[in-house]
Design a protein around this motif. Structure first.
Motif, PDB file in Angstrom:
ATOM      1  N   UNK A   1       7.482 -12.989  -2.709  1.00  0.00           N
ATOM      2  CA  UNK A   1       6.134 -13.539  -2.548  1.00  0.00           C
ATOM      3  C   UNK A   1       5.441 -12.917  -1.340  1.00  0.00           C
ATOM      4  N   UNK A   2       6.190 -12.802  -0.225  1.00  0.00           N
ATOM      5  CA  UNK A   2       5.654 -12.168   0.974  1.00  0.00           C
ATOM      6  C   UNK A   2       5.341 -10.694   0.719  1.00  0.00           C
ATOM      7  N   UNK A   3       6.213 -10.012  -0.011  1.00  0.00           N
ATOM      8  CA  UNK A   3       5.993  -8.597  -0.331  1.00  0.00           C
ATOM      9  C   UNK A   3       4.733  -8.411  -1.168  1.00  0.00           C
ATOM     10  N   UNK A   4       4.490  -9.335  -2.087  1.00  0.00           N
ATOM     11  CA  UNK A   4       3.288  -9.255  -2.921  1.00  0.00           C
ATOM     12  C   UNK A   4       2.028  -9.338  -2.073  1.00  0.00           C
ATOM     13  N   UNK A   5       2.093 -10.124  -1.002  1.00  0.00           N
ATOM     14  CA  UNK A   5       0.936 -10.303  -0.120  1.00  0.00           C
ATOM     15  C   UNK A   5       0.759  -9.137   0.858  1.00  0.00           C
TER      16      UNK A   5
ATOM     17  N   UNK B   1       2.166   9.556  -4.138  1.00  0.00           N
ATOM     18  CA  UNK B   1       2.230   8.211  -3.564  1.00  0.00           C
ATOM     19  C   UNK B   1       2.936   7.183  -4.455  1.00  0.00           C
ATOM     20  N   UNK B   2       2.946   7.399  -5.775  1.00  0.00           N
ATOM     21  CA  UNK B   2       3.616   6.462  -6.679  1.00  0.00           C
ATOM     22  C   UNK B   2       5.110   6.392  -6.400  1.00  0.00           C
ATOM     23  N   UNK B   3       5.680   7.453  -5.799  1.00  0.00           N
ATOM     24  CA  UNK B   3       7.115   7.463  -5.500  1.00  0.00           C
ATOM     25  C   UNK B   3       7.495   6.428  -4.454  1.00  0.00           C
ATOM     26  N   UNK B   4       6.508   5.929  -3.694  1.00  0.00           N
ATOM     27  CA  UNK B   4       6.813   4.900  -2.688  1.00  0.00           C
ATOM     28  C   UNK B   4       7.322   3.605  -3.321  1.00  0.00           C
ATOM     29  N   UNK B   5       7.099   3.458  -4.618  1.00  0.00           N
ATOM     30  CA  UNK B   5       7.631   2.275  -5.305  1.00  0.00           C
ATOM     31  C   UNK B   5       9.147   2.296  -5.394  1.00  0.00           C
ATOM     32  N   UNK B   6       9.766   3.440  -5.154  1.00  0.00           N
ATOM     33  CA  UNK B   6      11.223   3.524  -5.256  1.00  0.00           C
ATOM     34  C   UNK B   6      11.928   3.078  -3.977  1.00  0.00           C
ATOM     35  N   UNK B   7      11.151   2.626  -2.990  1.00  0.00           N
ATOM     36  CA  UNK B   7      11.695   1.937  -1.820  1.00  0.00           C
ATOM     37  C   UNK B   7      10.726   0.805  -1.489  1.00  0.00           C
ATOM     38  N   UNK B   8      10.763  -0.220  -2.322  1.00  0.00           N
ATOM     39  CA  UNK B   8       9.823  -1.337  -2.213  1.00  0.00           C
ATOM     40  C   UNK B   8      10.624  -2.643  -2.213  1.00  0.00           C
ATOM     41  N   UNK B   9      10.418  -3.515  -1.231  1.00  0.00           N
ATOM     42  CA  UNK B   9      11.218  -4.741  -1.159  1.00  0.00           C
ATOM     43  C   UNK B   9      11.030  -5.647  -2.374  1.00  0.00           C
TER      44      UNK B   9
END
Length: 326
Positions: A298-302, A94-102
């Motif tokens: 900011x929206x992505x963080x939420x 699941x950590x690999x999902x960070x490689x497509x993160x806005x």
């Protein structure tokens, strides 16, 4: 005569040994015209030129494995190498999902710094658990298109039917008030044409290759600031690499260094080319400002970031490592 026969036999034996160069199988999903194939071909050509009894046979266009089904055979040693969007393996790690993160990557130079950071080291430790290693780092970027308006800020997608590339982008766009229609990038054109979609998000190369400029009024490309980046490295089975001779390993690493420099250069050129193509088609070109980027982040963080942290053990630490890269 006996000496001649003996030397001939020895010569034939040496030829037989050299003819049995070790072969590595490399699989990917793209055509031979794609930059990701070119990256693989550079590695294959450079290794061949090094003359270390190592040959890389490339299987393009998903001819060996389906696009999303390459990581598992790679980790099991059934495949030696692949060029692969790492987020495809988010089900296994699941950590690999960070490689497509806005909003995690700002531009290509920032992407290159991420590839050499403690964040990437942490991901590579996860890959090593699966007997996988990175040979060539690489990110490709993308942007937004709007059928009737420009998309630069979260407020621009409110009420629009939108296609996003990746689950984390869908989460963020829903947070901005958009409705999501999931589809392959190859289906964006017809969905725009028939009114199913108002806006879409995908890679620069897909926008061009699928001629989406024929269906939209405005294009927000990846430039000095971009929201969409996807990590697509050339991976190798770690045990296979370690089984090679020192000379073969050195040849692979030297080839990978050359291919990585080419990958970065071409990734930037693809973004620039997409702007030229859309401009020539009469499409308005919009620019995302630093303020727009901050609003998206900011929206992505939420939304996307919060979901990732809640679902992935150690997710906050990984996210912090990524956000720490300037």
């Amino acid at each position: 005569m006996k000496n001649f026969a003996r030397s001939t036999t020895l010569g034939l034996a040496l030829l037989a040994v050299s003819a049995q160069a070790e072969e590595l199988r490399l699989s990917h999903q793209w055509s031979t015209a794609d930059v990701r194939h070119e990256v693989a071909q550079i590695v294959a050509d450079e290794v061949a030129a090094a003359d270390v009894d190592l040959e890389i046979k490339i299987f393009p266009s998903k001819s060996l494995f389906k696009p999303r089904e390459q990581y598992r055979p790679l980790s099991r040693g059934q495949l030696d190498m692949t060029v692969f969007p790492l987020s495809y393996a988010g089900g296994q790690q699941p950590s690999f999902n960070l490689t497509l993160m806005p909003g995690l990557v700002k531009n290509h130079n920032h992407a290159a710094r991420l590839s050499q950071s403690p964040f990437m080291e942490a991901l590579e430790e996860k890959m090593a658990e699966d007997d996988v290693m990175v040979l060539v780092h690489g990110y490709l970027a993308g942007g937004f298109v709007g059928k009737d308006k420009c998309i630069t800020n979260p407020s621009d997608v409110e009420g629009l039917q939108t296609r996003a590339a990746g689950k984390s982008f869908e989460q963020m766009l829903v947070g901005a008030g958009a409705s999501i229609t999931s589809m392959a990038s190859s289906e964006i054109y017809s969905a725009m044409q028939t009114g199913v979609l108002d806006a879409a998000n995908t890679s620069s190369s897909s926008f061009v290759s699928y001629r989406i400029f024929e269906q939209v009024a405005c294009y927000t490309p990846a430039s000095d600031i971009a929201l969409w980046f996807l990590y697509q490295p050339l991976l190798m089975n770690k045990s296979k690499f370690e089984s090679l001779s020192d000379e073969q390993q050195a040849a692979l690493l030297a080839a990978a260094e050359k291919a990585e420099a080419y990958y970065l250069e071409q990734a930037k050129l693809q973004d620039a080319k997409s702007v030229e193509v859309f401009s020539a088609a009469g499409v308005e070109i919009a620019e995302m400002t630093a303020e727009d980027f901050q609003d998206w982040q900011t929206l992505a963080q939420e939304t996307s970031y919060a979901t990732f942290v809640a679902e992935v053990p150690g997710g906050q630490q990984l996210l912090d490592l990524a956000l720490a890269v300037e």
